[in-house]
Design an enzyme around this catalytic site. Sequence first.
Site, PDB file in Angstrom:
ATOM      1  N   HIS A   1     -67.310  45.098  27.590  1.00 18.30           N
ATOM      2  CA  HIS A   1     -67.021  46.318  26.831  1.00 18.30           C
ATOM      3  C   HIS A   1     -65.887  46.050  25.823  1.00 18.30           C
ATOM      4  O   HIS A   1     -65.967  46.451  24.660  1.00 18.30           O
ATOM      5  CB  HIS A   1     -66.576  47.446  27.772  1.00 18.30           C
ATOM      6  CG  HIS A   1     -67.628  47.944  28.710  1.00 18.30           C
ATOM      7  ND1 HIS A   1     -67.417  48.125  30.056  1.00 18.30           N
ATOM      8  CD2 HIS A   1     -68.931  48.308  28.502  1.00 18.30           C
ATOM      9  CE1 HIS A   1     -68.523  48.586  30.634  1.00 18.30           C
ATOM     10  NE2 HIS A   1     -69.458  48.695  29.716  1.00 18.30           N
TER      11      HIS A   1
ATOM     12  N   LYS B   1     -75.741  57.948  37.611  1.00 15.14           N
ATOM     13  CA  LYS B   1     -75.022  56.919  38.376  1.00 15.14           C
ATOM     14  C   LYS B   1     -73.848  57.558  39.105  1.00 15.14           C
ATOM     15  O   LYS B   1     -73.174  58.412  38.528  1.00 15.14           O
ATOM     16  CB  LYS B   1     -74.441  55.854  37.436  1.00 15.14           C
ATOM     17  CG  LYS B   1     -75.432  55.032  36.652  1.00 15.14           C
ATOM     18  CD  LYS B   1     -74.675  54.012  35.789  1.00 15.14           C
ATOM     19  CE  LYS B   1     -75.547  53.305  34.776  1.00 15.14           C
ATOM     20  NZ  LYS B   1     -74.767  52.582  33.758  1.00 15.14           N
TER      21      LYS B   1
ATOM     22  N   ARG C   1     -77.379  43.684  25.916  1.00 13.22           N
ATOM     23  CA  ARG C   1     -77.317  42.435  26.675  1.00 13.22           C
ATOM     24  C   ARG C   1     -78.679  41.806  26.846  1.00 13.22           C
ATOM     25  O   ARG C   1     -78.803  40.608  27.021  1.00 13.22           O
ATOM     26  CB  ARG C   1     -76.745  42.701  28.074  1.00 13.22           C
ATOM     27  CG  ARG C   1     -75.267  42.959  28.094  1.00 13.22           C
ATOM     28  CD  ARG C   1     -74.864  43.611  29.398  1.00 13.22           C
ATOM     29  NE  ARG C   1     -75.465  44.930  29.518  1.00 13.22           N
ATOM     30  CZ  ARG C   1     -75.252  45.766  30.512  1.00 13.22           C
ATOM     31  NH1 ARG C   1     -74.471  45.411  31.503  1.00 13.22           N
ATOM     32  NH2 ARG C   1     -75.818  46.954  30.528  1.00 13.22           N
TER      33      ARG C   1
ATOM     34  N   SER D   1     -71.074  46.533  34.967  1.00 16.96           N
ATOM     35  CA  SER D   1     -70.163  47.248  35.862  1.00 16.96           C
ATOM     36  C   SER D   1     -70.712  47.253  37.281  1.00 16.96           C
ATOM     37  O   SER D   1     -69.963  47.091  38.250  1.00 16.96           O
ATOM     38  CB  SER D   1     -69.955  48.680  35.369  1.00 16.96           C
ATOM     39  OG  SER D   1     -69.390  48.665  34.082  1.00 16.96           O
TER      40      SER D   1
HETATM   41  P1  ADP Z   1     -73.787  53.817  30.396  1.00 18.75           P
HETATM   42  O1  ADP Z   1     -73.630  54.196  31.839  1.00 18.75           O
HETATM   43  O2  ADP Z   1     -73.708  54.972  29.452  1.00 18.75           O
HETATM   44  O3  ADP Z   1     -74.948  52.903  30.115  1.00 18.75           O
HETATM   45  P2  ADP Z   1     -71.943  51.570  30.420  1.00 18.75           P
HETATM   46  O4  ADP Z   1     -70.499  51.771  30.690  1.00 18.75           O
HETATM   47  O5  ADP Z   1     -72.747  50.901  31.470  1.00 18.75           O
HETATM   48  O6  ADP Z   1     -72.468  53.014  30.070  1.00 18.75           O
HETATM   49  O7  ADP Z   1     -72.164  50.797  29.066  1.00 18.75           O
HETATM   50  C1  ADP Z   1     -71.756  51.293  27.837  1.00 18.75           C
HETATM   51  C2  ADP Z   1     -72.345  50.457  26.713  1.00 18.75           C
HETATM   52  O8  ADP Z   1     -71.837  49.137  26.772  1.00 18.75           O
HETATM   53  C3  ADP Z   1     -73.862  50.313  26.731  1.00 18.75           C
HETATM   54  O9  ADP Z   1     -74.314  50.288  25.394  1.00 18.75           O
HETATM   55  C4  ADP Z   1     -74.076  48.979  27.385  1.00 18.75           C
HETATM   56  O10 ADP Z   1     -75.295  48.391  26.992  1.00 18.75           O
HETATM   57  C5  ADP Z   1     -72.901  48.216  26.819  1.00 18.75           C
HETATM   58  N1  ADP Z   1     -72.495  47.095  27.657  1.00 18.75           N
HETATM   59  C6  ADP Z   1     -72.303  47.087  28.989  1.00 18.75           C
HETATM   60  N2  ADP Z   1     -71.915  45.885  29.438  1.00 18.75           N
HETATM   61  C7  ADP Z   1     -71.853  45.077  28.340  1.00 18.75           C
HETATM   62  C8  ADP Z   1     -71.536  43.688  28.131  1.00 18.75           C
HETATM   63  N3  ADP Z   1     -71.229  42.887  29.142  1.00 18.75           N
HETATM   64  N4  ADP Z   1     -71.587  43.219  26.872  1.00 18.75           N
HETATM   65  C9  ADP Z   1     -71.930  44.027  25.847  1.00 18.75           C
HETATM   66  N5  ADP Z   1     -72.248  45.336  25.972  1.00 18.75           N
HETATM   67  C10 ADP Z   1     -72.213  45.853  27.199  1.00 18.75           C
END
Ligand code: ADP
Length: 164
Positions: free
Chosen positions: A17, A41, A93, A131
Site C-alpha cells: 500500500h 471482510k 497485483r 493484508s
Molecule cells: P479493499 O478491502 O477495499 O480491497 P485493501 O486494503 O485490501 O482494500 O486494498 C486497497 C487497494 O490496494 C486495492 O486496490 C488493492 O488491490 C491494493 N493493494 C493491496 N495490496 C497491494 C500490494 N501489495 N501492492 C499493490 N497494491 C495493493
Amino acid sequence: MTKAIYAGSFDPFTLGHLDIVNRASTMFDEVIVALGTNTSKSSLFTADEKYEMIQEVLAEHAKDNVRVIQFTDGLIVDLAKELDANVMLRGLRSVSDMEYEMNIASMNKTQAPEIESVFLMANEKYRFVSSSLIKEIAMFDGDISSMVPDVVAERMKEKYHENK
Ligand code: ADP
C-alpha cells in the site's frame, strides 16, 4: 490540481500500500488515503487503530501531499465529489485483482462519470503481499517485517499477544 483518493480497508496497511501511495504522490498534487470498512471482510484492527497507524507511517515515510481520512458510510464516489477529487486510485497485483477492480471502476463510472479510475501495477517486490496473508502469518508468530512498516509489525504483535 489533481487529487487522488486511494480507498481501502487497510487491515493492516502494508508496504505494498505504501509503495502505491508513494509512487502516486509524485504523479498527483494530492493523495488522500481513505480508510473505509469493507463490509464483506471482518477487521482485525478498529478504524481508529488503523487510522493512527497509517498517520504514523505517512508522517515517517510519505511526502507532505499525502494524508489519511476515515470514512464510515456512503459511496466512495460521493466522498470523492465532496473532496473535489478527480481520480480514484487502486493497486493491481494480479489478474483476479484486475477483474474485481474493473467491476468497481465500471460501477463508479456510472455514479460519477467525471472521476477517473487509475491503476498502478504492484511493485514486483510486493506483488504477493496482502493484508489477509499478513494476518495469517502474524497469527502464528511468523516474520512479517519485510511486508509491513515497523509500526504495523509492532501493533500486530501486540494485537495477537493481547488476544492470547
Ligand atoms: P479493499 O478491502 O477495499 O480491497 P485493501 O486494503 O485490501 O482494500 O486494498 C486497497 C487497494 O490496494 C486495492 O486496490 C488493492 O488491490 C491494493 N493493494 C493491496 N495490496 C497491494 C500490494 N501489495 N501492492 C499493490 N497494491 C495493493
